[in-house]
Design an enzyme around this catalytic site. Sequence first.
Site, PDB file in Angstrom:
ATOM      1  N   ASN A  11      -0.055   3.200   8.945  1.00 48.50           N
ATOM      2  CA  ASN A  11      -0.229   2.238   7.843  1.00 48.50           C
ATOM      3  C   ASN A  11      -1.064   1.078   8.374  1.00 48.50           C
ATOM      4  O   ASN A  11      -0.572   0.262   9.145  1.00 48.50           O
ATOM      5  CB  ASN A  11       1.150   1.755   7.376  1.00 48.50           C
ATOM      6  CG  ASN A  11       1.034   0.661   6.318  1.00 48.50           C
ATOM      7  OD1 ASN A  11      -0.028   0.488   5.725  1.00 48.50           O
ATOM      8  ND2 ASN A  11       2.116  -0.059   6.088  1.00 48.50           N
ATOM      9  N   LYS A  13      -2.263  -1.384   6.725  1.00 42.07           N
ATOM     10  CA  LYS A  13      -2.062  -2.637   5.979  1.00 42.07           C
ATOM     11  C   LYS A  13      -3.423  -3.253   5.623  1.00 42.07           C
ATOM     12  O   LYS A  13      -4.319  -2.544   5.190  1.00 42.07           O
ATOM     13  CB  LYS A  13      -1.174  -3.589   6.776  1.00 42.07           C
ATOM     14  CG  LYS A  13       0.086  -2.899   7.287  1.00 42.07           C
ATOM     15  CD  LYS A  13       1.110  -3.818   7.842  1.00 42.07           C
ATOM     16  CE  LYS A  13       2.214  -2.979   8.490  1.00 42.07           C
ATOM     17  NZ  LYS A  13       3.435  -3.683   8.709  1.00 42.07           N
ATOM     18  N   HIS A  98       6.890   0.477   0.020  1.00 42.07           N
ATOM     19  CA  HIS A  98       6.914  -0.114   1.364  1.00 42.07           C
ATOM     20  C   HIS A  98       7.652  -1.448   1.280  1.00 42.07           C
ATOM     21  O   HIS A  98       7.547  -2.170   0.281  1.00 42.07           O
ATOM     22  CB  HIS A  98       5.475  -0.318   1.858  1.00 42.07           C
ATOM     23  CG  HIS A  98       5.424  -0.720   3.305  1.00 42.07           C
ATOM     24  ND1 HIS A  98       5.562  -2.027   3.695  1.00 42.07           N
ATOM     25  CD2 HIS A  98       5.289   0.015   4.429  1.00 42.07           C
ATOM     26  CE1 HIS A  98       5.505  -2.069   5.028  1.00 42.07           C
ATOM     27  NE2 HIS A  98       5.341  -0.849   5.494  1.00 42.07           N
ATOM     28  N   GLU A 100       7.059  -4.249   2.447  1.00 42.71           N
ATOM     29  CA  GLU A 100       6.226  -5.430   2.152  1.00 42.71           C
ATOM     30  C   GLU A 100       5.935  -5.526   0.659  1.00 42.71           C
ATOM     31  O   GLU A 100       5.818  -6.620   0.113  1.00 42.71           O
ATOM     32  CB  GLU A 100       4.947  -5.387   3.005  1.00 42.71           C
ATOM     33  CG  GLU A 100       5.261  -5.719   4.462  1.00 42.71           C
ATOM     34  CD  GLU A 100       4.288  -5.169   5.484  1.00 42.71           C
ATOM     35  OE1 GLU A 100       3.181  -4.736   5.129  1.00 42.71           O
ATOM     36  OE2 GLU A 100       4.669  -5.171   6.678  1.00 42.71           O
ATOM     37  N   GLU A 170      12.734   2.822   6.757  1.00 47.61           N
ATOM     38  CA  GLU A 170      12.131   1.692   7.454  1.00 47.61           C
ATOM     39  C   GLU A 170      13.034   0.474   7.304  1.00 47.61           C
ATOM     40  O   GLU A 170      12.955  -0.239   6.285  1.00 47.61           O
ATOM     41  CB  GLU A 170      10.761   1.381   6.856  1.00 47.61           C
ATOM     42  CG  GLU A 170       9.741   2.469   7.070  1.00 47.61           C
ATOM     43  CD  GLU A 170       8.339   1.894   7.218  1.00 47.61           C
ATOM     44  OE1 GLU A 170       7.699   2.175   8.225  1.00 47.61           O
ATOM     45  OE2 GLU A 170       7.923   1.119   6.343  1.00 47.61           O
ATOM     46  N   GLY A 176       7.212  -4.751  12.042  1.00 46.44           N
ATOM     47  CA  GLY A 176       6.313  -5.783  12.563  1.00 46.44           C
ATOM     48  C   GLY A 176       7.032  -6.844  13.375  1.00 46.44           C
ATOM     49  O   GLY A 176       6.462  -7.892  13.677  1.00 46.44           O
ATOM     50  N   SER A 213       8.347  -0.855  14.129  1.00 45.93           N
ATOM     51  CA  SER A 213       8.022  -1.166  15.524  1.00 45.93           C
ATOM     52  C   SER A 213       8.037   0.057  16.440  1.00 45.93           C
ATOM     53  O   SER A 213       8.445  -0.028  17.595  1.00 45.93           O
ATOM     54  CB  SER A 213       8.955  -2.262  16.054  1.00 45.93           C
ATOM     55  OG  SER A 213       8.761  -3.452  15.310  1.00 45.93           O
TER      56      SER A 213
HETATM   57  C1  PEP Z   1       4.954  -0.264   8.619  1.00 46.78           C
HETATM   58  O1  PEP Z   1       4.040  -0.981   8.263  1.00 46.78           O
HETATM   59  O2  PEP Z   1       5.374   0.599   7.853  1.00 46.78           O
HETATM   60  C2  PEP Z   1       5.533  -0.471   9.949  1.00 46.78           C
HETATM   61  C3  PEP Z   1       6.532   0.284  10.309  1.00 46.78           C
HETATM   62  O3  PEP Z   1       4.966  -1.447  10.729  1.00 46.78           O
HETATM   63  P1  PEP Z   1       5.222  -1.682  12.311  1.00 46.78           P
HETATM   64  O4  PEP Z   1       5.058  -0.346  12.970  1.00 46.78           O
HETATM   65  O5  PEP Z   1       4.187  -2.668  12.712  1.00 46.78           O
HETATM   66  O6  PEP Z   1       6.616  -2.206  12.441  1.00 46.78           O
END
Ligand code: PEP
Length: 251
Positions: A11, A13, A98, A100, A170, A176, A213
Site C-alpha cells: 500500500n 498510500k 483501510h 486510514e 490490520e 505506521g 508495521s
Molecule cells: C498499511 O498501510 O496498510 C500498513 C500496514 O502500513 P505500515 O506497514 O506502514 O504499518
Amino acid sequence: MSRRSLLYAANWKMHHGPAAARDFLSRFLNLTSPVADRRLWFFPPSISIAAACEASAGRQDVTIGAQNVHWEPKGPFTGELSLPLVAEAGARAVLIGHSERRHLFGETDEQVGRKLAAALKARVTPLVCVGETLAEREGGRTEAVVTRQIGSLLERITPGEWEKVVLAYEPVWAIGTGKNATPDDAAQVHELIRFEISRRGVAHRVPILYGGSVNQGNVLALLAREEVDGVLVGGASLEPDSWAELVGLGA
Ligand code: PEP
C-alpha cells in the site's frame, strides 16, 4: 518456508506518482522472478494505476489495485473515483475499509459494506481491512469490534461471493507506528475472523493477510503462522530493493 500460497500487498498510500511508480516497478521486477503461489499486489495512488499497469504488463504474478473507491458507478461525487473508472485504468483489485479511510475520513461499516458489494459487482477483487484501535484493544474490545466489522460485510454479500474476497487484519495501533502485533496476536484474531465467516456458511478458504508495521525483521515469524496468508505493507513497501528483499524472504 512452505509452498502454500502467499499474497504480498504493497500500500503506497500518497507516495509514487506515475514516473516514480514506473521506475519502482521496472527496478522491482528486475530484482524478482515470478514464484509459484506467490502473488504480488500493489496499491499505488490512483493517478499512478495506469503507469503501474504498463510497467508490470506481462508479469502474471503482479496485480495493480486502487486504494479507495466510491460505491456508485457514476454521478455527482466531486473528487471521487468509481470502480468502472479505476478498472478502466487497469485496477484489478481495490483496498476497502483501510483504517486510514475509516479513522481519518470517517468511513463507516455501512459504507465499507457498500464498497465491497460494488467491487464484487464490478469484478474488481476487494481486499477488505478490519481491525481495532488501541483504545478498543486496551478496553478488551478487539473481538467485539472485529466481529462487528466482519458481521457488517456478511450482511452485504452471499456466502458464495466470499470466493472473490481477500481480508486483512490490520490493528489500527500497529499501522505506521513501528509497533506490530505478535504472531500470536495476529493468529488469534485471524482465527476469530475465520470462525465468524465459516459459521455463517462461507466454505471457501478466504485469504486473511496481516498488516501493521511489517518489515524484513518480523515478516517470516508472521508468515510462519498458518493462519496468516500474506501481508499488507505500507512503509516497508516504498523502496524497490528492500521490498524485493522482503518478498524474497518467504520464497
Ligand atoms: C498499511 O498501510 O496498510 C500498513 C500496514 O502500513 P505500515 O506497514 O506502514 O504499518
